[in-house]
Design a protein around this motif. Structure first.
Motif, PDB file in Angstrom:
ATOM      1  N   GLU A  86       0.838  -1.190   0.000  1.00 18.85           N
ATOM      2  CA  GLU A  86       0.000   0.000   0.000  1.00 18.85           C
ATOM      3  C   GLU A  86       0.877   1.245   0.000  1.00 18.85           C
ATOM      4  OE1 GLU A  86      -3.210   2.215   2.941  1.00 18.85           O
ATOM      5  OE2 GLU A  86      -3.424   0.057   2.578  1.00 18.85           O
ATOM      6  N   ILE A  87       0.595   2.136  -0.944  1.00 18.88           N
ATOM      7  CA  ILE A  87       1.259   3.434  -0.995  1.00 18.88           C
ATOM      8  C   ILE A  87       0.308   4.437  -0.364  1.00 18.88           C
ATOM      9  CG2 ILE A  87       2.445   5.116  -2.441  1.00 18.88           C
ATOM     10  CD1 ILE A  87       3.588   2.248  -2.574  1.00 18.88           C
ATOM     11  N   GLY A  88       0.710   4.951   0.803  1.00 15.03           N
ATOM     12  CA  GLY A  88      -0.190   5.779   1.585  1.00 15.03           C
ATOM     13  C   GLY A  88      -0.534   7.103   0.930  1.00 15.03           C
ATOM     14  N   ARG A  89      -1.585   7.683   1.416  1.00 12.22           N
ATOM     15  CA  ARG A  89      -2.126   8.932   0.866  1.00 12.22           C
ATOM     16  C   ARG A  89      -1.045  10.011   0.766  1.00 12.22           C
ATOM     17  NH1 ARG A  89      -4.486  13.344   3.331  1.00 12.22           N
ATOM     18  NH2 ARG A  89      -6.055  14.454   2.079  1.00 12.22           N
ATOM     19  N   CYS A  90      -0.989  10.658  -0.394  1.00  8.33           N
ATOM     20  CA  CYS A  90      -0.085  11.784  -0.651  1.00  8.33           C
ATOM     21  C   CYS A  90       1.386  11.434  -0.435  1.00  8.33           C
ATOM     22  CB  CYS A  90      -0.454  12.989   0.211  1.00  8.33           C
ATOM     23  SG  CYS A  90      -2.047  13.729  -0.251  1.00  8.33           S
ATOM     24  N   ALA A  91       1.748  10.188  -0.695  1.00  6.83           N
ATOM     25  CA  ALA A  91       3.155   9.801  -0.674  1.00  6.83           C
ATOM     26  C   ALA A  91       3.765  10.044  -2.047  1.00  6.83           C
ATOM     27  CB  ALA A  91       3.301   8.334  -0.276  1.00  6.83           C
ATOM     28  N   LYS A  92       5.101  10.074  -2.066  1.00  2.90           N
ATOM     29  CA  LYS A  92       5.840  10.279  -3.320  1.00  2.90           C
ATOM     30  C   LYS A  92       6.843   9.147  -3.475  1.00  2.90           C
ATOM     31  CE  LYS A  92       7.584  14.368  -3.976  1.00  2.90           C
ATOM     32  NZ  LYS A  92       8.526  15.533  -3.893  1.00  2.90           N
ATOM     33  N   VAL A  93       6.842   8.520  -4.656  1.00  3.72           N
ATOM     34  CA  VAL A  93       7.798   7.467  -4.971  1.00  3.72           C
ATOM     35  C   VAL A  93       8.790   8.033  -5.981  1.00  3.72           C
ATOM     36  CG1 VAL A  93       8.130   5.146  -5.894  1.00  3.72           C
ATOM     37  CG2 VAL A  93       6.080   5.673  -4.539  1.00  3.72           C
TER      38      VAL A  93
END
Length: 271
Positions: A221-228
């Motif tokens: 899961e890529i959490g809300r408002c994260a940046k990869v």
């Protein structure tokens, strides 16, 4: 079975987008004779955004096995009679216009941007998939991959306000979930690992930006408002409002509203 609808945060007016599209199409048709026939066929001779989208996609996707005369009424029936499909496309158009500095009007994605065309083709395939027309849905997936270089399984669950920037090489697997207002650059993979069945692809929460060439693998899961960060490989969950980067990806700093800002630099303040 009804198609999955994640579009909960959009207040985009399809009619307002259509008016902007028509106005800009007329401006270009008046000033650029070589594009006049295209713009009249796709926009200026159409009565609605849904009809225009059907005309544009049918020009791009027609093949010997399904020519434009067959394709146009099939697409128009979905866009005109399924308002959510058209509204999702309108939200995508506005997302591109608002986030991409190279985009000067909502018309441009429909005429020039293959990322928008690819996600709109997915929306057609997704509708077909959930209306017991899975072989035809897979056909559209295949043609989308061939024409636009984007491979999105029709069963994936994708919200609206999506920006696929450049889009070449984007792959989104069958059980992936992508919420509203996400920005994804080219050569991104939301993939599975091994032969695990069931939910095996990533979940991307709203407001996320995924940099070019990143690979997110498995049911993470890529959490809300994260940046990869670009070129990262993500194999574990990412908390909200952080920036991750590297192989394997690790937390490098904070993130605020990356999908909207399109800022690819690391923000100060390590977590």
């Amino acid at each position: 079975m009804k198609p999955h609808n994640l579009c909960k945060s959009t207040n985009v007016s399809t009619e307002e987008v259509w008016l902007q599209v028509r106005d800009h199409a007329q401006e270009i048709a008046d000033s650029e004779p070589q594009l006049t026939a295209l713009l009249y066929d796709v926009v200026l001779n159409r009565a609605s955004l849904g009809e225009a989208l059907a005309a544009r996609l049918s020009r791009k996707l027609s093949r010997e096995e399904m020519n434009r005369e067959e394709l146009t009424p099939l697409l128009a029936d979905i866009f005109v009679n399924q308002p959510r499909v058209t509204q999702s496309a309108a939200a995508d158009m506005m997302a591109i216009f608002e986030r991409d500095a190279a985009c000067k009007s909502p018309l441009e994605p429909m005429i020039f941007f293959k990322g928008f065309m690819a996600i709109t083709t997915y929306r057609i395939a997704h509708h077909l998939w959930h209306n017991d027309r899975k072989p035809l849905a897979l056909y559209f997936q295949s043609i989308c991959s061939e024409v636009f270089g984007v491979d999105i399984h029709p069963a994936a669950k994708i919200g609206c306000g999506l920006l696929l920037d450049h889009a070449t090489g984007v792959v989104i697997g069958e059980t992936a979930i992508v919420e509203d207002n996400v920005s994804i650059l080219h050569e991104v993979t939301l993939g599975g690992t091994g032969k695990i069945s069931g939910n095996r692809h990533p979940v991307v929460r709203s407001g996320v930006m995924i940099g070019a060439g990143s690979k997110i693998l498995g049911r993470v899961e890529i959490g809300r408002c994260a940046k990869v960060g670009a070129g990262s490989v993500v194999l574990t969950d990412v908390p909200e409002h952080v920036t991750v980067a590297g192989v394997p990806a690790k937390i490098r700093g904070k993130a605020n509203t990356p999908a909207l800002d399109m800022n690819q630099c690391f923000e100060s303040g390590l977590i």
